[in-house]
Design a protein around this motif. Sequence first.
Motif, short mmCIF file in Angstrom:
data_model
loop_
_atom_site.label_atom_id
_atom_site.label_comp_id
_atom_site.label_asym_id
_atom_site.label_seq_id
_atom_site.Cartn_x
_atom_site.Cartn_y
_atom_site.Cartn_z
N PRO A 195 9.88 9.49 16.88
CA PRO A 195 9.03 10.01 15.80
C PRO A 195 9.47 9.60 14.40
N VAL A 196 8.49 9.31 13.55
CA VAL A 196 8.74 9.01 12.15
C VAL A 196 9.00 10.33 11.42
N LEU A 197 10.07 10.36 10.60
CA LEU A 197 10.46 11.59 9.92
C LEU A 197 10.09 11.59 8.44
N ASP A 198 10.07 10.42 7.80
CA ASP A 198 9.79 10.39 6.36
C ASP A 198 9.27 9.03 5.96
N THR A 199 8.44 9.02 4.90
CA THR A 199 7.92 7.78 4.33
C THR A 199 8.00 7.87 2.81
N ASP A 200 8.06 6.71 2.17
CA ASP A 200 8.04 6.67 0.70
C ASP A 200 7.45 5.34 0.25
N TRP A 201 6.59 5.40 -0.78
CA TRP A 201 5.92 4.21 -1.31
C TRP A 201 6.73 3.62 -2.45
N SER A 202 6.71 2.29 -2.54
CA SER A 202 7.39 1.62 -3.65
C SER A 202 6.72 2.01 -4.96
N PRO A 203 7.49 2.36 -5.99
CA PRO A 203 6.88 2.67 -7.29
C PRO A 203 6.35 1.44 -8.01
N PHE A 204 6.63 0.23 -7.48
CA PHE A 204 6.24 -1.01 -8.16
C PHE A 204 5.20 -1.81 -7.40
N ASP A 205 4.83 -1.36 -6.22
CA ASP A 205 3.79 -2.03 -5.44
C ASP A 205 3.11 -0.98 -4.58
N ASP A 206 1.86 -0.69 -4.90
CA ASP A 206 1.14 0.37 -4.20
C ASP A 206 0.88 0.05 -2.73
N SER A 207 1.14 -1.18 -2.30
CA SER A 207 0.87 -1.55 -0.92
C SER A 207 2.13 -1.64 -0.06
N VAL A 208 3.30 -1.30 -0.60
CA VAL A 208 4.57 -1.38 0.14
C VAL A 208 5.09 0.03 0.40
N VAL A 209 5.39 0.30 1.67
CA VAL A 209 5.86 1.63 2.06
C VAL A 209 7.04 1.47 3.02
N ALA A 210 8.01 2.38 2.91
CA ALA A 210 9.16 2.41 3.80
C ALA A 210 9.07 3.64 4.69
N SER A 211 9.58 3.52 5.90
CA SER A 211 9.58 4.65 6.84
C SER A 211 10.93 4.76 7.52
N GLY A 212 11.33 5.99 7.83
CA GLY A 212 12.56 6.25 8.57
C GLY A 212 12.25 7.15 9.75
#
Length: 538
Positions: A91-108
């Motif tokens: 399961p994915v626990l958290d996500t966060d979007w790049s403050p400099f590119d609205d189309s880039v997201v990280a997940s952990g």
Amino acid sequence: MSRFVRPSKYRHVFGQPAKKEHCLENVKVSNSAWDTNLLAASGSYLSLNWNASGGGAFAILPLPSPFRPPPNNLPYKLPDVIPLARGHTAPVLDTDWSPFDDSVVASGGEDGKVLIWKVAADEFEGWGADGWVPRDFDPVARIDGSPRKIGQVLFHPTASHVLAAASAEHSVKLWDLGLADAPRATLVGHTDTIQSLAFNSTGTVLATTSRDRKLRLFDPRAGGEAVRVTEGHSGIKGARVCWMGDKDNFATTGFSKMSDREVIIWEAGGLGVIKKVVLDQSAGVVMPFWSDNNVLFLAGKGDGNVRYYEWESDSLYALAEHKSADPQRGMCFLPRRALNVSECEIARAYKVAGTAIEPIAFVVPRRADSFQSDIFPPAPSSSPALTAGEFFSGKTAAPRLVDLNTGVISAGHTPTRTASASAPVPAPAPAPAPVAAPTKSASIPTPTATRVSPPVSPTAAAPVSAPSHPSPSSPKEPDSPSRSRANGSPSQPSSSALQDENARLNAELRAARGQIRTLELQIESMRANAQRAAALLG
């Protein structure tokens, strides 16, 4: 009894929930028991932890608005099967979007992996049409973050491609996404689960809360140990932290020994308590969110209401609360640069309630024919101030700010440079900090557009140093909207000059105070290193 009423531009702010057809329904929210906000927002998209079989996944959705139907002709009731970001094996626990590119997201996720995703502009064309076939998203990068779960991910506020990830190893690792073979810094010292983390506005200090009831401040470039540690909330339930913009304060929410929910405002220099407010005795974790209008929003899990307070003169004043019959499971706020200024919207929340995502606009009730400059200070822009290489080599810069009326991007407050841990530390006084030697920064592909203004050369001086441009986020007169400047008067030039001079001196004073705190943190770090070295040699 006093009849005095404290003046405030935000006294009558109210929450305006979206109509049903402007929401997103039929969402399948993750059932994971991990304490997280469940969703995150960029200026264009939402990410939501999804209840999916066969491994972990999260949904990426177009950003709904409380003022119009969902974009891309998306039906407000989502199809039963939609494209998901699959790639985690747990399961994915958290996500966060790049403050400099609205189309880039990280997940952990629970698999210990950190995945980076990029959303193409045409991903949502033809959703729900005849013959439409869902096509899942694919990650563009994979990082082996930890042998145990990754509980939180957080992008750096000023440096591009810098990501912090907290793991169940009780550590936080900072990664340069352009050179992700190994972490650039590892922050240790927690003795139990890390519950939340937050950068200050320049990204030079990282604050964490933990299940061991400690509050820690780290300088990620001065070593792995915390430079300041103090007792946090006395209750063992979830504690959260958020930095209060470019101020020297941050807020934490948590529980007392008597299970009272409370919010504490801290002073960053000495970790002293400035203000403590007991909220109630409910059981849900309180999620704090800060707006640069000096408004602190508090949303409790399982609550139907959102409280908001104004921070002024080291006091927290209750404004009002948005009430709803639907309890929220999670919440996030939209970046301020994407707000609808024509509707006097000073903040926007996205609330997960049941199987729906509901936008809530927080509006100042005004009839506005023009831009209201007094309630819309410049917002952090999508242009990074530093590269990852510059940040890890010791350079410091304030975030670039965008004028919400003209769209012009400018530099923030004059930054202070953080000296390396091995450099001689001068006495803690408002004197210029030692300047680090220039180093070559790593060549990193930047997903943002070309910078529209050059970086400001870091100069740290006493409060009466050489003149500089007024800070874009300096305080303004409360009753001076932009349209009032059109009515010129003979006294206007002198008044404007005094305001500019006052703003300049305030900005320089904040810069000097920030430098003092930076030097104090470095002294604490060097003392800690010296004590560890003495213990090893002894």
